[in-house]
Design a protein around this motif. Sequence first.
Motif: not given
Length: 314
Positions: A17-20, A59-68, A70-78
């Motif tokens: 699990v990578v933390v960017p 992309g694993l951690l950010v995609s998981h949080i975005a799914k939980e 229900k927000l956009g990927y780019e917003e969660l990545l920041q």
Amino acid sequence: MRIDSYIEKLLFEYNCVVVPGFGAFLAHGKSAEIDATTNTLLPPTKSISFNAQLSKNDGLLVSHIAKEKKLGYEELLQEVEGVAEEWNKKLELGESLELFGIGKLWLNREQRIQFQPENRVNYLTSSFGLSSFAATPIQREVLKEEVEVLEEKIPFIITPEKREETSFRPWLKYAAIFLLAISLGVTSYRTYGDLQQKEVAAQQDAQQEVSRLIQEATFFESDPLELPAININVSKKQLGKHHVIAGAYRMEENADKRVAQLKEKGFSAFYLGVNKYGLHQVAYDSFEDPKDALVFLRKVKATESRDAWLLSEK
């Protein structure tokens, strides 16, 4: 935003699990082993380590949080990159970073990140429900050596028997065999007679019970009064197999009070029933998925009560 709970949940399913912008938490399989110093059998598990060089976003951690959330990927990545930046600044200031359920991180003298896993959570799902087992060594008594010591200390004297006694003993043996055969025959006859009496009594009781049931059935069949049908809607909570227990009480009134208190706090609490020790159990909630039950248990321990525990039904 706290992302350690999402990292902890992903470690049950993934080995990396990578933390960017910060690093990667790695899970390595570890076989069962025996600790010879404490005589403890340890189940198979996953050992957690940290690698600061694996900081590129996969992309694993950010995609998981975005799914939980229900927000956009780019917003969660920041947001995740902002959390990683805060962690790096905190370590540079000489402070330690503690991630609940994962471990502790700090910088050494060479300004390298050190990691100490918590080791209180087994991330290997195939070992769910298994815990360490302490085995006490068996202390066997060496009876053979004690007998040999007694034989050396106590002399045995063998005296010859008289001929009159040896000539008389065979008649005693035959007489004993004859008396034993007679006693066995009498006992068997009495036992057979008792069994016959019990069988006859059981048949009579069965006939009386059948007659009673026939009379009851005839009564209801001949009754002209017809009762109207009543439709009752019963709502029942669908319980899972994994319950997060809040406590066990000797009095059922105390268990009901505890359920009411937890419901006021927003929990889906319910009365689970009486266990094998006669105690009334109260649960915060129940889950079908053991992973969800573990995540909920850790949150309860961190926010509500450290005495909460998990009960899984077979």
